[in-house]
Design a protein around this motif. Structure first.
Motif, mmCIF file in Angstrom:
data_model
loop_
_atom_site.group_PDB
_atom_site.id
_atom_site.type_symbol
_atom_site.label_atom_id
_atom_site.label_comp_id
_atom_site.label_asym_id
_atom_site.label_seq_id
_atom_site.Cartn_x
_atom_site.Cartn_y
_atom_site.Cartn_z
ATOM 1 N N ASP A 229 -0.027 13.825 10.079
ATOM 2 C CA ASP A 229 -0.211 12.789 11.096
ATOM 3 C C ASP A 229 -0.626 13.358 12.442
ATOM 4 O O ASP A 229 -1.410 12.750 13.178
ATOM 5 C CB ASP A 229 1.068 11.956 11.237
ATOM 6 N N GLN A 230 -0.147 14.573 12.779
ATOM 7 C CA GLN A 230 -0.497 15.147 14.080
ATOM 8 C C GLN A 230 -1.947 15.632 14.127
ATOM 9 O O GLN A 230 -2.539 15.704 15.209
ATOM 10 C CB GLN A 230 0.452 16.304 14.415
ATOM 11 N N THR A 233 -3.734 12.463 15.028
ATOM 12 C CA THR A 233 -3.450 12.102 16.422
ATOM 13 C C THR A 233 -4.269 12.958 17.380
ATOM 14 O O THR A 233 -4.896 12.443 18.321
ATOM 15 C CB THR A 233 -1.949 12.268 16.724
ATOM 16 N N TYR A 234 -4.274 14.262 17.166
ATOM 17 C CA TYR A 234 -5.001 15.170 18.052
ATOM 18 C C TYR A 234 -6.502 14.885 18.005
ATOM 19 O O TYR A 234 -7.175 14.846 19.043
ATOM 20 C CB TYR A 234 -4.728 16.621 17.652
ATOM 21 N N ASN A 325 1.403 20.192 11.561
ATOM 22 C CA ASN A 325 1.976 19.238 12.512
ATOM 23 C C ASN A 325 2.570 19.934 13.730
ATOM 24 O O ASN A 325 2.408 19.480 14.868
ATOM 25 C CB ASN A 325 3.030 18.376 11.820
ATOM 26 N N ASP A 326 3.277 21.044 13.527
ATOM 27 C CA ASP A 326 3.857 21.769 14.655
ATOM 28 C C ASP A 326 2.763 22.347 15.550
ATOM 29 O O ASP A 326 2.882 22.346 16.783
ATOM 30 C CB ASP A 326 4.768 22.893 14.159
ATOM 31 N N PHE A 328 -0.452 21.225 16.045
ATOM 32 C CA PHE A 328 -1.143 20.205 16.837
ATOM 33 C C PHE A 328 -0.201 19.503 17.810
ATOM 34 O O PHE A 328 -0.631 19.038 18.871
ATOM 35 C CB PHE A 328 -1.838 19.205 15.910
ATOM 36 N N ARG A 329 1.068 19.439 17.472
ATOM 37 C CA ARG A 329 2.042 18.849 18.406
ATOM 38 C C ARG A 329 2.133 19.701 19.682
ATOM 39 O O ARG A 329 2.287 19.181 20.784
ATOM 40 C CB ARG A 329 3.410 18.722 17.737
ATOM 41 N N ASN A 330 2.019 21.016 19.521
ATOM 42 C CA ASN A 330 2.044 21.917 20.668
ATOM 43 C C ASN A 330 0.805 21.782 21.543
ATOM 44 O O ASN A 330 0.818 22.152 22.716
ATOM 45 C CB ASN A 330 2.163 23.373 20.194
ATOM 46 N N ILE A 332 -0.899 18.890 22.145
ATOM 47 C CA ILE A 332 -1.104 17.558 22.727
ATOM 48 C C ILE A 332 -1.146 17.646 24.254
ATOM 49 O O ILE A 332 -0.212 18.125 24.895
ATOM 50 C CB ILE A 332 -0.002 16.586 22.281
#
Length: 556
Positions: A229-230, A233-234, A325-326, A328-330, A332
């Motif tokens: 999902d990330q 989102t990215y 996910n980790d 791309f979360r970093n 954002i």
């Protein structure tokens, strides 16, 4: 403690430890020397056992169970050459980072290298392919015997989960008598253990300047059950195209940033300047995209949740051992680069390609036409397992935005064990297998598991009487007699008899129209054989490539 009690303590403790570390299924190939462990697994109240008499197919069946359940699965065989038949599936597990637990029963040490029957050197026999290996001691009833199991399982457990996943091997010698005590069931009681969890922080400063350049791409291969999902989102926030391999499972989301027709465009001659590329997961299927990755000057970032990265097809400029996910979360942050026209270029190409593909497929009669129809027939609850060679390439080109999961053995990319892997997956998912005739022939004995255990799946068999993919390779320029004998390799087999042998229903199709009106069975196991012509298949594929080449010339 007498021999029988010591043996029982050893194998029951071993079975208990495997259960504690997440094993819920064991595939057993019958034999004498494996009796102690086979009985231990059969007696365990919470472990499901599968019996398969062919070790090669059994190992690939276990591979399918792992893919379908996302849990480690053990395979068990007797001593001697039986263990050697596990090698192809273990090699596939290594490259695909699949947590297969290989258990080979062995003669005790005094019977090794002395001419005793069914005794070969099994110690470290899979050393080129496993992450961990250990030769267990013979049961002697000591505390050290059970401590060895606890210690070695704890060491091996790091390869069952997280970025270090891969096959492990225990060689277990047993002395006669081989039957454990069925009354000692308390030794099968599981211990509570905390499974390892892996996470690694990243320093985004290393790539922040790179990510502010305009022309970026995200390329996603097989994600092996990771959340995605990330990534979406990215890409949405930063207007980045995602070139999504069918095994990434991203195509089922029908996301506007997801591009599916890139392989066809690269075959048609696509060349676009790119500033940076974020490669996620395993290498992609597309040969043409991999060739482009090798020659582009773009800065390449590789994101894999593995301790040993896949640098193919080109060593990245920088790599990160972290989940997608980790990662791309970093990353954002507020977008600072306008990329809308860059994204729209890819989206325009995608829209035009889909129009061309749809129009072409309405007239096509080759294997791709049948694959396109098969995709349409599958429901959102279905998953498709695809054999290597041409089937996976047609899926790559034709699976656009269908909400189905796609699986394949793309570690070693072999055609061995494909049937067995698909049947293993069918235990946990609604599986349709798409396979060519040579790959099907190579693992026909794997169908026995479906017959013996009433495992249902549909098999769509593309029969062009030989190795169709070689028609796309330079070997095709050889004299016809050389090509057919060495690469075409026609067999002339009538697979209707295979269906009869293994209790599959069977139907043969000679025209696209006939297959278009067929409904896939959901109540039994069925083989749909589709007869095609290799030369016609090659010609129609090249016709599609030429049409897309025209689109490129008109658009770019």
């Amino acid at each position: 403690m007498n021999h029988n009690e010591a043996l029982t303590k050893q194998v029951y403790t071993f079975a208990s430890e495997l259960y504690a570390y997440g094993v819920r299924e064991v595939v057993i190939s019958p034999g004498s020397r494996s009796t102690p462990l086979a009985i231990a697994f059969e007696a365990h109240p919470n472990i499901t056992t599968w019996i398969h008499p062919d070790e090669r197919s059994a190992a690939f069946f276990a591979l399918g169970l792992i893919k379908g359940s996302n849990r480690p699965v053990a395979i068990l065989c007797t001593s001697g050459t039986a263990a050697a038949n596990y090698t192809p599936a273990i090699a596939e597990s290594q490259i695909s980072r699949i947590p297969m637990i290989v258990l080979t029963s062995d003669r005790p040490h005094e019977l090794r290298s002395v001419g005793a029957p069914q005794a070969i050197n099994q110690v470290n026999m899979f050393e080129n392919y496993v992450k961990f290996q250990f030769d267990m001691p013979v049961a002697d009833g000591s505390d050290q015997m059970t401590d060895t199991i606890y210690y070695q399982m704890q060491i091996a457990s790091q390869y069952l989960y997280g970025p270090h996943r891969g096959p492990i091997h225990f060689n277990l010698p047993f002395r006669e008598p081989l039957t454990p005590d069925l009354e000692k069931v308390e030794w099968l009681t599981s211990y509570n253990k905390t499974l390892p969890h892996y996470q690694k922080n990243i320093n985004t400063q290393d790539i922040s300047a790179i990510l502010k350049q305009k022309k970026g791409l995200i390329i996603v291969g097989d994600m092996q059950h990771q959340a995605v999902d990330q990534i979406l989102t990215y890409a949405t926030i930063h207007d980045l195209p995602i070139l999504a391999d069918p095994l990434s499972q991203l195509r089922k989301y029908n996301h506007p940033n997801v591009i599916t027709t890139y392989d066809l465009y690269y075959r048609a001659g696509l060349e676009l300047d790119v500033d940076f590329i974020i490669r996620v997961g395993k290498p992609v299927i597309s040969k043409k995209l991999n060739q482009w990755l090798k020659r582009t000057n773009a800065f390449q970032i590789l994101v894999q949740n593995n301790d040993k990265i896949d640098v193919f097809p080109m060593p990245p400029s920088i790599s990160y051992e972290i989940s997608a996910n980790d990662f791309f979360r970093n990353l954002i942050e507020e977008p600072t680069v306008k990329r809308k026209d860059w994204l729209e270029t890819w989206q325009t190409l995608e829209t035009q390609a889909r129009t061309i593909i749809s129009k072409h497929m309405s007239q096509a009669t080759d294997e791709a036409a049948y694959v396109n129809l098969l995709i349409d027939k599958l429901s959102n609850e279905d998953a498709i397992f695809v054999s290597n060679s041409m089937p996976i390439r047609d899926i790559d080109n034709l699976l656009l935005n269908k909400e189905i999961e796609v699986y394949a053995n793309r570690g070693a990319n072999g055609i061995d064990g494909v049937v067995s892997t698909a049947i293993g997956m069918a235990v946990h998912k609604n599986i349709t297998l798409l396979i060519g005739d040579l790959a099907f022939y190579h693992d026909m004995n794997g169908l026995l598991m479906a017959k013996l255990n009433d495992i249902h799946l549909n098999i769509v068999l593309l029969n062009n009487d030989g190795g169709g993919i070689f028609s796309y390779l330079p070997q095709k320029s050889l004299d016809e007699a050389y090509f057919e004998r060495l690469f075409g390799t026609p067999t002339g087999l009538n697979f209707e008899y295979t269906a009869l042998l293994y209790d599959f229903t069977f139907k043969r199709f000679n025209t696209v129209t006939d297959f278009a009106h067929e409904k896939l069975s959901h109540m039994s196991s069925h083989i749909y054989e589709i007869t095609t012509d290799r030369d016609d298949n090659l010609e129609q594929h090249h016709t599609l490539y030429k049409k897309l080449s025209g689109v490129l010339n008109a658009t770019l």
